[in-house]
Design a protein around this motif. Structure first.
Motif, PDB file in Angstrom:
ATOM      1  N   LEU A  21       0.822  -1.205   0.000  1.00  0.00           N
ATOM      2  CA  LEU A  21       0.000   0.000   0.000  1.00  0.00           C
ATOM      3  C   LEU A  21       0.861   1.261   0.000  1.00  0.00           C
ATOM      4  N   PHE A  22       1.956   1.222   0.752  1.00  0.00           N
ATOM      5  CA  PHE A  22       2.898   2.345   0.735  1.00  0.00           C
ATOM      6  C   PHE A  22       3.452   2.553  -0.673  1.00  0.00           C
ATOM      7  N   TRP A  23       3.768   1.464  -1.347  1.00  0.00           N
ATOM      8  CA  TRP A  23       4.332   1.541  -2.698  1.00  0.00           C
ATOM      9  C   TRP A  23       3.317   2.155  -3.665  1.00  0.00           C
ATOM     10  N   ILE A  24       2.059   1.739  -3.532  1.00  0.00           N
ATOM     11  CA  ILE A  24       1.006   2.282  -4.403  1.00  0.00           C
ATOM     12  C   ILE A  24       0.851   3.782  -4.177  1.00  0.00           C
ATOM     13  N   LEU A  25       0.848   4.212  -2.917  1.00  0.00           N
ATOM     14  CA  LEU A  25       0.718   5.639  -2.613  1.00  0.00           C
ATOM     15  C   LEU A  25       1.884   6.434  -3.196  1.00  0.00           C
ATOM     16  N   THR A  26       3.103   5.910  -3.041  1.00  0.00           N
ATOM     17  CA  THR A  26       4.277   6.591  -3.603  1.00  0.00           C
ATOM     18  C   THR A  26       4.179   6.671  -5.118  1.00  0.00           C
ATOM     19  N   GLY A  27       3.779   5.548  -5.720  1.00  0.00           N
ATOM     20  CA  GLY A  27       3.635   5.524  -7.177  1.00  0.00           C
ATOM     21  C   GLY A  27       2.607   6.510  -7.676  1.00  0.00           C
ATOM     22  N   MET A  28       1.527   6.687  -6.931  1.00  0.00           N
ATOM     23  CA  MET A  28       0.466   7.608  -7.352  1.00  0.00           C
ATOM     24  C   MET A  28       0.964   9.049  -7.400  1.00  0.00           C
ATOM     25  N   VAL A  29       1.709   9.478  -6.377  1.00  0.00           N
ATOM     26  CA  VAL A  29       2.152  10.882  -6.360  1.00  0.00           C
ATOM     27  C   VAL A  29       3.307  11.120  -7.335  1.00  0.00           C
ATOM     28  N   CYS A  30       4.090  10.073  -7.635  1.00  0.00           N
ATOM     29  CA  CYS A  30       5.248  10.252  -8.521  1.00  0.00           C
ATOM     30  C   CYS A  30       4.971   9.860  -9.970  1.00  0.00           C
ATOM     31  N   LEU A  31       3.798   9.254 -10.219  1.00  0.00           N
ATOM     32  CA  LEU A  31       3.502   8.702 -11.542  1.00  0.00           C
ATOM     33  C   LEU A  31       3.657   9.703 -12.689  1.00  0.00           C
ATOM     34  N   PRO A  32       3.270  10.981 -12.526  1.00  0.00           N
ATOM     35  CA  PRO A  32       3.430  11.905 -13.667  1.00  0.00           C
ATOM     36  C   PRO A  32       4.860  11.982 -14.192  1.00  0.00           C
ATOM     37  N   ALA A  33       5.827  11.653 -13.348  1.00  0.00           N
ATOM     38  CA  ALA A  33       7.238  11.800 -13.731  1.00  0.00           C
ATOM     39  C   ALA A  33       7.930  10.465 -13.931  1.00  0.00           C
ATOM     40  N   TYR A  34       7.176   9.423 -14.288  1.00  0.00           N
ATOM     41  CA  TYR A  34       7.809   8.105 -14.356  1.00  0.00           C
ATOM     42  C   TYR A  34       8.882   8.011 -15.444  1.00  0.00           C
ATOM     43  N   LYS A  35       8.822   8.871 -16.444  1.00  0.00           N
ATOM     44  CA  LYS A  35       9.845   8.873 -17.497  1.00  0.00           C
ATOM     45  C   LYS A  35      11.001   9.819 -17.195  1.00  0.00           C
ATOM     46  N   ALA A  36      10.898  10.581 -16.123  1.00  0.00           N
ATOM     47  CA  ALA A  36      11.862  11.648 -15.853  1.00  0.00           C
ATOM     48  C   ALA A  36      13.017  11.147 -14.982  1.00  0.00           C
ATOM     49  N   GLY A  37      13.986  12.039 -14.747  1.00  0.00           N
ATOM     50  CA  GLY A  37      15.056  11.772 -13.798  1.00  0.00           C
ATOM     51  C   GLY A  37      16.357  11.292 -14.397  1.00  0.00           C
ATOM     52  N   PHE A  38      16.463  11.212 -15.732  1.00  0.00           N
ATOM     53  CA  PHE A  38      17.713  10.811 -16.371  1.00  0.00           C
ATOM     54  C   PHE A  38      18.494  12.070 -16.756  1.00  0.00           C
ATOM     55  N   ASN A  39      18.842  12.866 -15.797  1.00  0.00           N
ATOM     56  CA  ASN A  39      19.480  14.151 -16.071  1.00  0.00           C
ATOM     57  C   ASN A  39      20.512  14.465 -15.008  1.00  0.00           C
ATOM     58  N   GLY A  40      21.161  15.605 -15.143  1.00  0.00           N
ATOM     59  CA  GLY A  40      22.126  16.043 -14.151  1.00  0.00           C
ATOM     60  C   GLY A  40      23.264  15.052 -13.983  1.00  0.00           C
ATOM     61  N   ASP A  41      23.650  14.803 -12.746  1.00  0.00           N
ATOM     62  CA  ASP A  41      24.773  13.920 -12.458  1.00  0.00           C
ATOM     63  C   ASP A  41      24.547  12.506 -12.981  1.00  0.00           C
ATOM     64  N   PHE A  42      23.286  12.074 -13.047  1.00  0.00           N
ATOM     65  CA  PHE A  42      23.048  10.707 -13.484  1.00  0.00           C
ATOM     66  C   PHE A  42      23.397  10.517 -14.953  1.00  0.00           C
ATOM     67  N   GLU A  43      23.168  11.538 -15.762  1.00  0.00           N
ATOM     68  CA  GLU A  43      23.592  11.456 -17.162  1.00  0.00           C
ATOM     69  C   GLU A  43      25.104  11.255 -17.229  1.00  0.00           C
ATOM     70  N   GLY A  44      25.831  11.911 -16.308  1.00  0.00           N
ATOM     71  CA  GLY A  44      27.273  11.700 -16.237  1.00  0.00           C
ATOM     72  C   GLY A  44      27.629  10.284 -15.830  1.00  0.00           C
ATOM     73  N   LEU A  45      26.866   9.720 -14.876  1.00  0.00           N
ATOM     74  CA  LEU A  45      27.110   8.332 -14.458  1.00  0.00           C
ATOM     75  C   LEU A  45      26.863   7.356 -15.604  1.00  0.00           C
ATOM     76  N   LEU A  46      25.845   7.630 -16.414  1.00  0.00           N
ATOM     77  CA  LEU A  46      25.593   6.781 -17.584  1.00  0.00           C
ATOM     78  C   LEU A  46      26.796   6.800 -18.520  1.00  0.00           C
TER      79      LEU A  46
END
Length: 564
Positions: A21-46
Motif C-alpha cells: 500500500l505504501f508503494w502504491i501511494l508513492t507511485g500515485m504521487v510520482c507517476l506523472p514523472a515516471y519517465k523523468a530523472g535521467f538528467n544532471g549527475d546521473f547522465e554523467g554516471l551513464l
C-alpha cells in the motif's frame, strides 16, 4: 477509531500488504514523472558506466567527488547495465525502495513506542511513516536516478536501528553481528552512515534512562553497537586518508564545505522550514523571505538558545518527563545530528529541489517528532487523525505538483534531443539552452558538452562536428524560449521571450566571455546578450530554442526584423 485500529491491526499482521500500500501511494504521487530523472549527475554516471570498466567505475576512477563509494557504485554499475534508460524499471525500483524505508520506519517506531508503553503506539508510528512517505521533498530520491544512493543509505540505518533495539530486548548475538556487518557495508556508500553510531547511542541511552534494559545489557550494547561501529568508522577514515590524503570525504575534497558561522547557523532554521513549512513549495517571494528571516543573527542565535534550553530540559528531566516527551527527545536528537552534518553543505535558496535529497535522512526523525507532537497536543485521536489526513492531502498535492515539474523538464529534455537534426553539420552554435524547468535540471551549457553526451546516452546520432553552447537559461513555462535579431552580418542580439528568466553558464549566472569563434557580451543578465562572431565557418548553422523545438537563424534577415 475502533474501526481504524482494527484495520491497522490487520495490516500489521500482513507486512507485505502494508508495504505494498505504501508503494502504491508513492507511485500515485510520482507517476506523472515516471519517465523523468535521467538528467544532471546521473547522465554523467551513464557516460562513466559506458566508458570505464567495472573496476574503474566501482573505485570512482576520475570522479570529481572523492568518496569510498564501492558499494554504491557496484549497485549503480549493475543497475545501469541491466536497466539502461528504461523508465519503468527505474521508477518501480526507486519508489519501491522509498516505500520499503517508510515501512521499516513504521516497524521501528512501533517497536520503540510499544517498548516505552506509549498509548496509540501503532497510530503514531503509522502517522510518522505516512508523513515520511508522502513528503513533498522526496522527488530527488524517487524520481531522479542520481539520488538513488540515499535510498539504500537510509535503509541501512533503519535496519541497524531495528537490530539495535532487538538486541537490547532479546539479547541475541545475531543482531550484533548483523548490525556490524551492515554498518561495514554502509561505510562504503553514502556518508550519512557517519551518524549511525550516534543514532544507536541515543537509542541505547534512552532505553537505559527509561529502565527498559539492565545495566548489563546497556554495557554490552554500548561496547558492541556504539563502540564497535565507531571503530569501523575510524577504520574507514584511515582508509580514506591513505587513499585521498584527506579526512573529509565527498564535498570535503572539493573545497565546497562552508565553515563560516553566518553560513552554518541558519541551516537549522532553513531545513526546518523546508520540512515543516514546505518553504521550497511556496511562492518564490515568500520562500525567499523565510530564508532571509533565517539568516538574521538575532533569529538564529535565539533559535540555538532555545535548542540549548530544550537539551538541558531533556537531560535534567528525561526520567520524570512524559513518555511522548521522552520519545520526542530521542528523535529530536537524531534530527539535530542530521542538521549538524548538513550544515557545512551549501543550501540552495533558489534551486530548491536540490536541497530535497539532503532532507531525506533528516525526514524520518523529523516526521516522527511531528507525529508524536500531533498526537500529544490533542486528547482526541479522531481530531489528530483528521488533522493528519489534511496534512497528508497537502503533502500529496505538493509532491504531485513537483512530479509534474520533473515531467515537464523531461518533456523538454527529450523534445530538444529528438528534434535535433544537425549531427552532420560541421559547426553548430546553440544560442539558448534550457538549464532548468522551474528548479529541475534539463541540460546545462558548460565545458562538459552535456548536450552531445545526452544525444549519445539517449540513442541519437552523435554530433560529428563542433557544437557550441553559448548560454543557457531557466524556463518557467514549457513554451519559454528566445528570439534573435541580426544586427549586422557578424553580430546577433539574443533576447529571452519572457521575464523571470536569466542567462546561465555552468549552472551559475552567466558572465561575458570569448573563445576562438565568438565573443559573448552579456548586456542584460536577465534578458539579452550580444554574440559577436569572429568568423563564419563553412557548413555552419545557428539555432535558438523555443519550447521543445529548434529554430534556425536566418543570417540574411537584418535588424530590426525579429526572428521568433
Amino acid at each position: 477509531m475502533q474501526f481504524l485500529n482494527t484495520k491497522l491491526n490487520i495490516l500489521e499482521q500482513k507486512p507485505i500488504l502494508l508495504s505494498g500500500l505504501f508503494w502504491i501511494l508513492t507511485g500515485m504521487v510520482c507517476l506523472p514523472a515516471y519517465k523523468a530523472g535521467f538528467n544532471g549527475d546521473f547522465e554523467g554516471l551513464l557516460g562513466y558506466a559506458r566508458h570505464y570498466s567495472f573496476w574503474e567505475f566501482v573505485n570512482s576512477k576520475d570522479f570529481h567527488v572523492k568518496s569510498l563509494y564501492q558499494v554504491t557504485h557496484f549497485q549503480l554499475y549493475v543497475l545501469i547495465h541491466l536497466l539502461g534508460t528504461h523508465p519503468i524499471p527505474w521508477f518501480l525500483l526507486l519508489t519501491g525502495l522509498h516505500s520499503l524505508n517508510a515501512f521499516l520506519l513504521f516497524s521501528l517506531c512501533k517497536k520503540i513506542f510499544t517498548d516505552f508503553a506509549l498509548p496509540n503506539a501503532s497510530n503514531i508510528a503509522l502517522a510518522g511513516a505516512l508523513l515520511f512517505l508522502l513528503s513533498p521533498n522526496i522527488s530527488e530520491v524517487t524520481i531522479w536516478k542520481g539520488g538513488y544512493h540515499y535510498l539504500p543509505g537510509v535503509l541501512f540505518q533503519l535496519f541497524i536501528l531495528t537490530w539495535c533495539r532487538d538486541f537490547m530486548m532479546y539479547g541475541q548475538k545475531k543482531y550484533i553481528v548483523a548490525s556490524l556487518v551492515l554498518f561495514f557495508i554502509s561505510s562504503y556508500s553514502l556518508e550519512i552512515f557517519y551518524l549511525t553510531p550516534w543514532f544507536c547511542l541515543i537509542l541505547i541511552l534512552a532505553y537505559k534512562w527509561k529502565n527498559i534494559i539492565t545495566s548489563s545489557v546497556f554495557k554490552r550494547s554500548i561496547n558492541w553497537l556504539f563502540l564497535g561501529t565507531i571503530l569501523l568508522f575510524i577504520a574507514h577514515l584511515i582508509v580514506f586518508r591513505l587513499r585521498f590524503g584527506s579526512w573529509l570525504a565527498h564535498y570535503g575534497t572539493t573545497g565546497d564545505f562552508i565553515f563560516k558561522g553566518q553560513e552554518l547557523f541558519p541551516k537549522l532554521l532553513k531545513y526546518s522550514a523546508t520540512l515543516f513549512l514546505m518553504s521550497a513549495h511556496l511562492p518564490e517571494k515568500i520562500s525567499q523571505s523565510i530564508y532571509h528571516f533565517c539568516t538574521l543573527p538575532a533569529i538564529y542565535y535565539s533559535s540555538y538558545a532555545l535548542l540549548l534550553t530544550i537539551c538541558l530540559v531533556i537531560f535534567s528531566r528525561f526520567k520524570k518527563a512524559s513518555t511522548a516527551f521522552q520519545l520526542g527527545s530521542v528523535f529530536l536528537g537524531m534530527m539535530m545530528l542530521c542538521i549538524l552534518i548538513l550544515s557545512p553543505i551549501f543550501f540552495d535558496d533558489l534551486v530548491q529541489v536540490y536541497n530535497s535529497r539532503r532532507c531525506y535522512e533528516l525526514s524520518f526523525p523529523a516526521y516522527s517528532v511531528a507525529a508524536l507532537l500531533l498526537f500529544s497536543l490533542f486528547q482526541s485521536a479522531k481530531l489528530s487523525w483528521s488533522l493528519l489526513v489534511g496534512v497528508l492531502l497537502v503533502f500529496g498535492g505538493l509532491a504531485t505538483r513537483k512530479a509534474f515539474h520533473w515531467r515537464y523538464a523531461a518533456k523538454i529534455q527529450y523534445g530538444i534531443l529528438n528534434n535535433y537534426k544537425w549531427q552532420n553539420t560541421d559547426t553548430v552554435i546553440i544560442l539558448n539552452m534550457p538549464t532548468y524547468f522551474k528548479d529541475v535540471r534539463v541540460i546545462p551549457v558548460n565545458d562538459r558538452k552535456e548536450f552531445e553526451e545526452n544525444l549519445l546516452v539517449f540513442g541519437h546520432d552523435t554530433a560529428k562536428g563542433m557544437v557550441y553552447g553559448v548560454s543557457s537559461y531557466n524556463m518557467n513555462n514549457i513554451w519559454d524560449g528566445a528570439h534573435v535579431v541580426m544586427q549586422d552580418s557578424m553580430t546577433i542580439k539574443v533576447t529571452l521571450n519572457q521575464w523571470g528568466s536569466w542567462w546561465i553558464y555552468n549552472c551559475l549566472g552567466a558572465n561575458s566571455y570569448e573563445n576562438e569563434l565568438y565573443r559573448f557580451e552579456l548586456t542584460d543578465p536577465g534578458h539579452e546578450y550580444l554574440l559577436h562572431l569572429k568568423r563564419k565557418p563553412k557548413n555552419f548553422v545557428m539555432l535558438f530554442q523555443q519550447g521543445e523545438h529548434w529554430k534556425v537563424v536566418d543570417l540574411y534577415k537584418k535588424a530590426p526584423e525579429e526572428q521568433w
